[in-house]
Scaffold this active site. Structure first.
Site, short mmCIF file in Angstrom:
data_model
loop_
_atom_site.label_atom_id
_atom_site.label_comp_id
_atom_site.label_asym_id
_atom_site.label_seq_id
_atom_site.Cartn_x
_atom_site.Cartn_y
_atom_site.Cartn_z
CB ALA A 181 -31.66 -29.29 1.38
CG HIS B 221 -48.75 -18.63 16.67
ND1 HIS B 221 -48.49 -18.48 18.06
CD2 HIS B 221 -48.23 -19.86 16.20
CE1 HIS B 221 -47.73 -19.48 18.42
NE2 HIS B 221 -47.78 -20.56 17.45
CB THR C 118 -33.45 -23.11 0.18
OG1 THR C 118 -32.04 -22.58 0.12
CG2 THR C 118 -33.34 -24.56 0.70
CB ILE D 255 -30.44 -28.47 -3.32
CG1 ILE D 255 -31.23 -27.48 -2.90
CG2 ILE D 255 -30.40 -29.61 -2.08
CD1 ILE D 255 -32.81 -27.75 -2.31
CE LYS E 59 -40.53 -28.70 3.55
NZ LYS E 59 -39.25 -29.37 3.15
CE1 TYR F 278 -41.98 -16.50 20.43
CE2 TYR F 278 -42.99 -17.96 18.53
CZ TYR F 278 -41.71 -17.24 19.13
OH TYR F 278 -40.50 -17.27 18.81
CG LEU G 258 -21.85 -27.52 5.61
CD1 LEU G 258 -20.37 -27.49 5.68
CD2 LEU G 258 -22.85 -28.26 6.76
CB THR H 69 -43.66 -29.45 7.01
OG1 THR H 69 -44.33 -28.93 8.41
CG2 THR H 69 -43.94 -28.34 6.09
CG ASP H 70 -47.65 -30.78 10.99
OD1 ASP H 70 -46.73 -29.91 10.88
OD2 ASP H 70 -48.20 -31.35 12.04
CD GLU H 71 -45.09 -25.42 10.57
OE1 GLU H 71 -45.08 -24.35 10.26
OE2 GLU H 71 -44.15 -26.12 11.30
CG ASP I 201 -26.18 -29.30 5.12
OD1 ASP I 201 -26.92 -30.13 5.65
OD2 ASP I 201 -26.00 -28.15 5.20
CB ILE J 205 -35.12 -34.28 10.69
CG1 ILE J 205 -36.00 -33.11 11.42
CG2 ILE J 205 -35.87 -35.44 10.33
CD1 ILE J 205 -37.26 -32.74 10.88
CE1 TYR K 242 -40.22 -24.96 6.68
CE2 TYR K 242 -42.23 -25.17 7.94
CZ TYR K 242 -41.23 -25.92 7.46
OH TYR K 242 -40.79 -27.19 7.77
P1 NAD Z 1 -32.71 -27.72 9.81
O1 NAD Z 1 -33.05 -26.46 9.26
O2 NAD Z 1 -32.27 -28.17 11.15
O3 NAD Z 1 -31.81 -28.38 8.66
C1 NAD Z 1 -31.71 -27.89 7.36
C2 NAD Z 1 -30.43 -28.34 6.53
O4 NAD Z 1 -30.48 -28.22 5.15
C3 NAD Z 1 -29.21 -27.62 7.30
O5 NAD Z 1 -28.30 -28.58 7.39
C4 NAD Z 1 -28.79 -26.49 6.13
O6 NAD Z 1 -27.47 -26.41 6.01
C5 NAD Z 1 -29.38 -27.47 4.90
N1 NAD Z 1 -29.54 -26.49 3.59
C6 NAD Z 1 -30.30 -25.32 3.83
N2 NAD Z 1 -30.48 -25.05 2.36
C7 NAD Z 1 -29.81 -25.50 1.71
C8 NAD Z 1 -29.27 -25.89 0.31
N3 NAD Z 1 -29.87 -24.87 -0.53
N4 NAD Z 1 -28.55 -26.82 -0.20
C9 NAD Z 1 -28.11 -27.75 0.72
N5 NAD Z 1 -28.60 -27.66 1.90
C10 NAD Z 1 -29.26 -26.78 2.32
O7 NAD Z 1 -34.23 -28.33 9.46
P2 NAD Z 1 -34.61 -29.84 10.06
O8 NAD Z 1 -35.62 -29.56 11.12
O9 NAD Z 1 -33.88 -30.96 10.02
O10 NAD Z 1 -35.90 -30.19 8.75
C11 NAD Z 1 -35.57 -30.91 7.81
C12 NAD Z 1 -36.52 -31.11 6.77
O11 NAD Z 1 -37.58 -31.75 7.54
C13 NAD Z 1 -36.97 -29.67 5.93
O12 NAD Z 1 -37.43 -29.99 4.77
C14 NAD Z 1 -38.23 -29.32 7.06
O13 NAD Z 1 -39.10 -28.69 6.24
C15 NAD Z 1 -38.98 -31.02 7.40
N6 NAD Z 1 -39.48 -30.95 8.37
C16 NAD Z 1 -39.27 -30.39 9.80
C17 NAD Z 1 -39.93 -30.72 10.66
C18 NAD Z 1 -39.20 -30.05 12.19
O14 NAD Z 1 -39.96 -30.20 13.10
N7 NAD Z 1 -38.16 -29.84 12.28
C19 NAD Z 1 -41.32 -31.24 10.87
C20 NAD Z 1 -41.56 -31.81 9.59
C21 NAD Z 1 -40.76 -31.48 8.32
P1 TYD Z 2 -41.28 -23.94 16.81
O1 TYD Z 2 -40.49 -24.82 17.66
O2 TYD Z 2 -40.77 -22.64 16.01
O3 TYD Z 2 -42.02 -24.90 15.46
P2 TYD Z 2 -43.22 -24.66 14.47
O4 TYD Z 2 -43.65 -22.99 14.45
O5 TYD Z 2 -42.69 -25.17 13.02
O6 TYD Z 2 -44.54 -25.14 15.00
O7 TYD Z 2 -42.50 -23.62 17.52
C1 TYD Z 2 -43.13 -24.55 18.17
C2 TYD Z 2 -44.47 -23.68 18.75
O8 TYD Z 2 -43.87 -23.01 19.76
C3 TYD Z 2 -45.00 -22.51 17.89
O9 TYD Z 2 -46.65 -22.66 18.23
C4 TYD Z 2 -44.45 -21.58 18.31
C5 TYD Z 2 -44.17 -21.59 19.78
N1 TYD Z 2 -43.13 -20.88 20.32
C6 TYD Z 2 -43.07 -20.15 21.58
O10 TYD Z 2 -44.19 -20.05 22.14
N2 TYD Z 2 -41.98 -19.40 21.92
C7 TYD Z 2 -40.65 -19.72 21.46
O11 TYD Z 2 -39.87 -19.17 21.73
C8 TYD Z 2 -40.59 -20.47 20.10
C9 TYD Z 2 -39.49 -20.70 19.18
C10 TYD Z 2 -41.71 -21.10 19.65
#
Ligand code: NAD
Ligand code: TYD
Length: 352
Positions: free
Chosen positions: A80, A293, A98, A58, A162, A215, A33, A132-134, A31, A11, A158
Site C-alpha cells: 500500500a 527529474h 499514507t 493501513i 518511501k 519529458y 481503493l 523502491t530503488d528511488e 486496500d 504490483i 515520493y
Molecule cells: P499502485 O499505485 O498501483 O497501487 C497502490 C495500491 O495501494 C492501490 O491499490 C491503492 O488503493 C492502495 N492504497 C493506497 N493508499 C492506501 C492506504 N492508505 N491503505 C490501504 N491501501 C492503500 O502502486 P504499485 O505500482 O502497485 O506499487 C506498489 C508498491 O510497490 C508501492 O509501495 C511502491 O512504492 C512500490 N514500488 C513500485 C514500483 C513501480 O514501478 N510501480 C517499483 C518499485 C516499488
Molecule cells: P514513471 O512511469 O512515472 O516512473 P518513475 O518516475 O517512478 O520512474 O516514469 C518513468 C520515466 O518516464 C521517468 O523518467 C519519467 C518519464 N515519463 C515521461 O517521459 N513521460 C510521461 O508521460 C511519463 C508518465 C513519464
C-alpha cells in the site's frame, strides 16, 4: 494465510495472481481503493474462497488489529502506497499521510498482534515491506548500479516518503525485534498497470491517436523489470530472506525513456498498424521536463541472486511484447479505467 495491503494496485494485484496461481494459501487484500486501486484487477478471484478484499486504510489501527486478530496471518506484505512521482510533486500530502504515517500505524498494529504470539509463531512471522530503488537518488552515466549499501538520497516527495517508511521498518526491527524484510525494486511494467505511468500511458495514448509525451530530452534511464518477476522475487524473500535485511530487485535492463517509447511504437506498428500507414513514432512529443527529474536508476541485484537464487524470467523485449499484447487483448479493462467506470464499480460495492 497471508495479508497483502494495496493488493488492488498494479504490483499487488499481479502478486496475488502469481500467488494464487501457484498455491492455495489464502490471501486477505486490505486496500483503501484510492484512484489507483482497481478491484477488477482481481475479478477472476471473486467467489474464490482463497481470496477476500477488505476495503480499508493501513492507518486504521482498529480495523487492521481486528483483521490480524481474526485471521492470524503468518505474514503481512505491504504494497500500500501512493506511488506516482508526478502526483507527489503536485500534491505531496497524501504521500506523507499514507507512505509515512500509514506505514507507522501499520507497523504499530502488526507489533501489537506479534507481541501476543507464542515464541514459535513470533519467530515464524514476517512483515515484508515493498519499496523502491528511488530511495537511493540518481546515478551519473558511469556510476555502478545501486547496491543495498548505497546511502539513501531521495530526491522527489515520493522517494522521500518511501525512504522514511523504509527507515521506520528498519527501526521497528532493531528496537522491537519485529521480523521484517524490505525489498527495493526498480521500475516495474506489465499487465494491469494504471495508465498514468510511462509504459501504459504511451500504449493507450498511441492507440487513441494522442501525443506521446517525453519529458525533457528523453535520455533518462530506468532499469525495467517485468512485474511477475518482481512478484516471484518477493515470494523468494518471504520464504528465505534474512530478517532485518534489504534486497534490491532489478531486471538489469537499462533503457532510455525515448528508446522505451520508440520500442512500444514499433510493437504497435506490427500488431495494430495505423490505417494511414504512418508509424506511431510520429506521435512522439517532447514536453517540459519533470522538476528534479532523476537522470538514471539501475539496480545491482547480485545479493538476491546469490543468496536466494532468484533470476528474472523475462527480458525487456519479451516482457514488453507480452505487455503490449495484453493491452490490445483487454479493451474492456482499458475502457473501464479510461472512462472511470471502475470507480463506479467501487462506489456500488463499497459506498463512499
Ligand atoms: P499502485 O499505485 O498501483 O497501487 C497502490 C495500491 O495501494 C492501490 O491499490 C491503492 O488503493 C492502495 N492504497 C493506497 N493508499 C492506501 C492506504 N492508505 N491503505 C490501504 N491501501 C492503500 O502502486 P504499485 O505500482 O502497485 O506499487 C506498489 C508498491 O510497490 C508501492 O509501495 C511502491 O512504492 C512500490 N514500488 C513500485 C514500483 C513501480 O514501478 N510501480 C517499483 C518499485 C516499488
Ligand atoms: P514513471 O512511469 O512515472 O516512473 P518513475 O518516475 O517512478 O520512474 O516514469 C518513468 C520515466 O518516464 C521517468 O523518467 C519519467 C518519464 N515519463 C515521461 O517521459 N513521460 C510521461 O508521460 C511519463 C508518465 C513519464
Amino acid at each position: 494465510m497471508i495479508i497483502v495491503t494495496g493488493g488492488a494496485g498494479f504490483i499487488g494485484s499481479n502478486f496475488i495472481h502469481e500467488w494464487l496461481e501457484h498455491q492455495d494459501e489464502p490471501v486477505i487484500n486490505l486496500d483503501k481503493l484510492t484512484y489507483a486501486g482497481n478491484p477488477e484487477n482481481l475479478s477472476v478471484f471473486q467467489g474464490d474462497s482463497r481470496y477476500k478484499l477488505v476495503h480499508g486504510d493501513i492507518a486504521d489501527t482498529a480495523l487492521v488489529s481486528g483483521l490480524l486478530n481474526e485471521y492470524r496471518p503468518r505474514a503481512l506484505i505491504n504494497f500500500a502506497a501512493e506511488s506516482h512521482v508526478d502526483r507527489s510533486i503536485h500534491g505531496p500530502g497524501d504521500f506523507i499521510t499514507t507512505n509515512i504515517v500509514g506505514t507507522f500505524h501499520l507497523l504499530e498494529s502488526v507489533r501489537g498482534f506479534w507481541d501476543t504470539l507464542s515464541s514459535d509463531n513470533q519467530a515464524a512471522f514476517r512483515f515484508l515491506h515493498v519499496s523502491t530503488d528511488e530511495v537511493y537518488g540518481t546515478l551519473a552515466p558511469n556510476d555502478p548500479a545501486f547496491s543495498e549499501t548505497n546511502p539513501y538520497l531521495p530526491n522527489s516527495p515520493y522517494a522521500a516518503s518511501k525512504a522514511a517508511s523504509d527507515h521506520l521498518v528498519r527501526a521497528w526491527h532493531h528496537t522491537y525485534g519485529l521480523p521484517v524484510l524490505t525489498t527495493n525494486c526498480s521500475n516495474n511494467y506489465g499487465p494491469l498497470h494504471f495508465p498514468e505511468k510511462l509504459i501504459p500511458l504511451v500504449i493507450l495514448n498511441a492507440l487513441a491517436g494522442k501525443p506521446l509525451p517525453i519529458y525533457g530530452d528523453g535520455q533518462q534511464v530506468r532499469d525495467w523489470l517485468f512485474v511477475r518477476d518482481h512478484a516471484r522475487a518477493i515470494m523468494r524473500v518471504l520464504q528465505d530472506g534474512q530478517l532485518g535485511e534489504t534486497y534490491n530487485i532489478g531486471g538489469n535492463q537499462e533503457k532510455t525513456n525515448l528508446s522505451v517509447v520508440q520500442t512500444i511504437c514499433d510493437h504497435l506498428d506490427r500488431l495494430r498498424p495505423k490505417p494511414n500507414g504512418e508509424s506511431y513514432r510520429t506521435q512522439i512529443t517532447f514536453v517540459k521536463d519533470r522538476p528534479g527529474h532523476d537522470r538514471r536508476y539501475a539496480i545491482d541485484a547480485s545479493k538476491i541472486k546469490q543468496a536466494l537464487g532468484w533470476e528474472p524470467q523475462e527480458t525487456f523485449e519479451s516482457g514488453l511484447a507480452q505487455t503490449v499484447q495484453w493491452y490490445l487483448d483487454n479493451p474492456q479493462w482499458v475502457e473501464h479505467v479510461a472512462s472511470g467506470d471502475y470507480r463506479r464499480w467501487v462506489e456500488e460495492h463499497y459506498g463512499q
